[in-house]
Design a protein around this motif. Structure first.
Motif, PDB file in Angstrom:
ATOM      1  N   CYS A 113       0.998  -1.164   0.048  1.00  0.00           N
ATOM      2  CA  CYS A 113       0.052   0.066   0.039  1.00  0.00           C
ATOM      3  C   CYS A 113       0.968   1.261   0.219  1.00  0.00           C
ATOM      4  CB  CYS A 113      -0.817  -0.024   1.262  1.00  0.00           C
ATOM      5  SG  CYS A 113      -2.340  -0.639   1.095  1.00  0.00           S
ATOM      6  N   SER A 114       0.664   2.170  -0.858  1.00  0.00           N
ATOM      7  CA  SER A 114       1.206   3.527  -0.786  1.00  0.00           C
ATOM      8  C   SER A 114       0.584   4.546  -1.204  1.00  0.00           C
ATOM      9  CB  SER A 114       2.491   3.302  -1.873  1.00  0.00           C
ATOM     10  OG  SER A 114       2.017   2.847  -3.084  1.00  0.00           O
ATOM     11  N   ILE A 115       1.015   5.642  -0.982  1.00  0.00           N
ATOM     12  CA  ILE A 115       0.043   7.056  -1.436  1.00  0.00           C
ATOM     13  C   ILE A 115       0.900   7.637  -2.663  1.00  0.00           C
ATOM     14  CG2 ILE A 115      -0.395   9.225  -0.470  1.00  0.00           C
ATOM     15  CD1 ILE A 115      -0.124   7.719   2.400  1.00  0.00           C
ATOM     16  N   LYS A 116       0.002   7.981  -3.421  1.00  0.00           N
ATOM     17  CA  LYS A 116       0.743   8.738  -4.599  1.00  0.00           C
ATOM     18  C   LYS A 116       0.067  10.166  -4.358  1.00  0.00           C
ATOM     19  CE  LYS A 116       0.208   8.914  -9.750  1.00  0.00           C
ATOM     20  NZ  LYS A 116      -0.362   8.430 -10.773  1.00  0.00           N
ATOM     21  N   PRO A 117       1.096  11.068  -4.157  1.00  0.00           N
ATOM     22  CA  PRO A 117       0.729  12.468  -4.204  1.00  0.00           C
ATOM     23  C   PRO A 117       0.135  13.105  -5.322  1.00  0.00           C
ATOM     24  CG  PRO A 117       3.073  12.207  -4.225  1.00  0.00           C
ATOM     25  CD  PRO A 117       2.482  10.818  -4.386  1.00  0.00           C
ATOM     26  N   LYS A 123      -0.870  19.454  -3.772  1.00  0.00           N
ATOM     27  CA  LYS A 123       0.420  18.751  -3.305  1.00  0.00           C
ATOM     28  C   LYS A 123       0.047  17.994  -1.725  1.00  0.00           C
ATOM     29  CE  LYS A 123       3.655  20.178  -6.120  1.00  0.00           C
ATOM     30  NZ  LYS A 123       4.270  19.102  -6.999  1.00  0.00           N
ATOM     31  N   ASP A 124      -0.763  18.624  -1.039  1.00  0.00           N
ATOM     32  CA  ASP A 124      -0.965  18.208   0.230  1.00  0.00           C
ATOM     33  C   ASP A 124      -2.146  16.983   0.369  1.00  0.00           C
ATOM     34  OD1 ASP A 124      -3.072  19.814  -0.391  1.00  0.00           O
ATOM     35  OD2 ASP A 124      -3.459  20.411   1.640  1.00  0.00           O
ATOM     36  N   LYS A 125      -2.751  16.502  -0.888  1.00  0.00           N
ATOM     37  CA  LYS A 125      -3.375  15.271  -0.828  1.00  0.00           C
ATOM     38  C   LYS A 125      -2.918  14.125  -1.859  1.00  0.00           C
ATOM     39  CE  LYS A 125      -7.661  18.189  -0.552  1.00  0.00           C
ATOM     40  NZ  LYS A 125      -8.789  18.567  -1.025  1.00  0.00           N
ATOM     41  N   GLY A 126      -3.421  13.340  -1.800  1.00  0.00           N
ATOM     42  CA  GLY A 126      -2.967  12.280  -2.571  1.00  0.00           C
ATOM     43  C   GLY A 126      -3.971  11.034  -2.706  1.00  0.00           C
ATOM     44  N   LYS A 166       3.864   5.047   2.823  1.00  0.00           N
ATOM     45  CA  LYS A 166       5.208   5.598   2.023  1.00  0.00           C
ATOM     46  C   LYS A 166       4.434   6.254   0.874  1.00  0.00           C
ATOM     47  CE  LYS A 166       6.238   1.619  -0.630  1.00  0.00           C
ATOM     48  NZ  LYS A 166       7.291   0.623  -1.120  1.00  0.00           N
ATOM     49  N   LEU A 167       5.235   7.220   0.308  1.00  0.00           N
ATOM     50  CA  LEU A 167       4.705   7.807  -0.950  1.00  0.00           C
ATOM     51  C   LEU A 167       5.317   7.066  -2.228  1.00  0.00           C
ATOM     52  CD1 LEU A 167       5.617  11.732  -0.051  1.00  0.00           C
ATOM     53  CD2 LEU A 167       3.301  10.531  -0.002  1.00  0.00           C
ATOM     54  N   ALA A 168       4.248   7.115  -2.920  1.00  0.00           N
ATOM     55  CA  ALA A 168       4.737   6.465  -4.146  1.00  0.00           C
ATOM     56  C   ALA A 168       5.640   7.088  -5.082  1.00  0.00           C
ATOM     57  CB  ALA A 168       3.649   5.895  -5.170  1.00  0.00           C
TER      58      ALA A 168
END
Length: 169
Positions: A113-117, A123-126, A166-168
């Protein structure tokens, strides 16, 4: 507006509503694309012109365009993503309010699982990203990154693997 709801192994991500002026324009336009071809058919038949091949093509074109605009309108008003966490797979389904999209499935084996900004002003959302060996599911709902990080921590408690926020790339 609360965008994340997590209950009984079902995660619901709500899409932020678009501005009211856009919805006021989209809904009537979508319905006009359904009504005007019907009016055109009845006027052609009442004139005795009949239905030609070009008429059928134009009707199909307007119906498809109306369907597409209706989907956009419903997504921007009632849209939500329903993610069901099962013992062996995750099932993703887009819910438009009046109807649902196709289901996508992804295996839990080797799940990341990751977060794509977001880009530009977001920029503060993903968006949430599920990735396994065979396939990938990328959610559409833009949610603040802090909330997504907390969600991934909650998911790591439920799913059998260790998932880290983590960020993608």
């Amino acid at each position: 507006m609360k965008q994340i709801t997590f209950q009984d192994n079902t995660l619901i991500l709500k899409v932020g509503k678009s501005p009211i002026i856009i919805r006021i324009i989209l809904f009537p336009t979508a319905f006009l694309f359904f009504i005007l071809p019907a009016y055109g058919i009845t006027s052609n038949l009442s004139d005795g012109s009949g239905i030609t091949f070009l008429t059928v093509i134009m009707i199909a074109f307007f119906f498809l365009l109306g369907y597409y605009l209706l989907r956009i309108s419903l997504w921007n008003t009632f849209g939500e993503e329903v993610i069901t966490l099962g013992p062996e797979k995750i099932i993703y389904e887009a819910d438009y309010g009046w109807f649902k999209g196709n289901k996508k499935e992804i295996s839990i084996e080797n799940l990341k699982c990751s977060i794509k900004p977001g880009e530009f002003e977001n920029k503060d959302k993903g968006v949430l990203l599920f990735d396994s060996d065979q396939s990938q599911i990328e959610c559409v709902a833009l949610i603040p990154i802090k909330e997504l990080e907390a969600l991934i921590i909650d998911l790591s408690k439920i799913l059998p693997q260790k998932i880290e926020p983590k960020l993608a790339d």
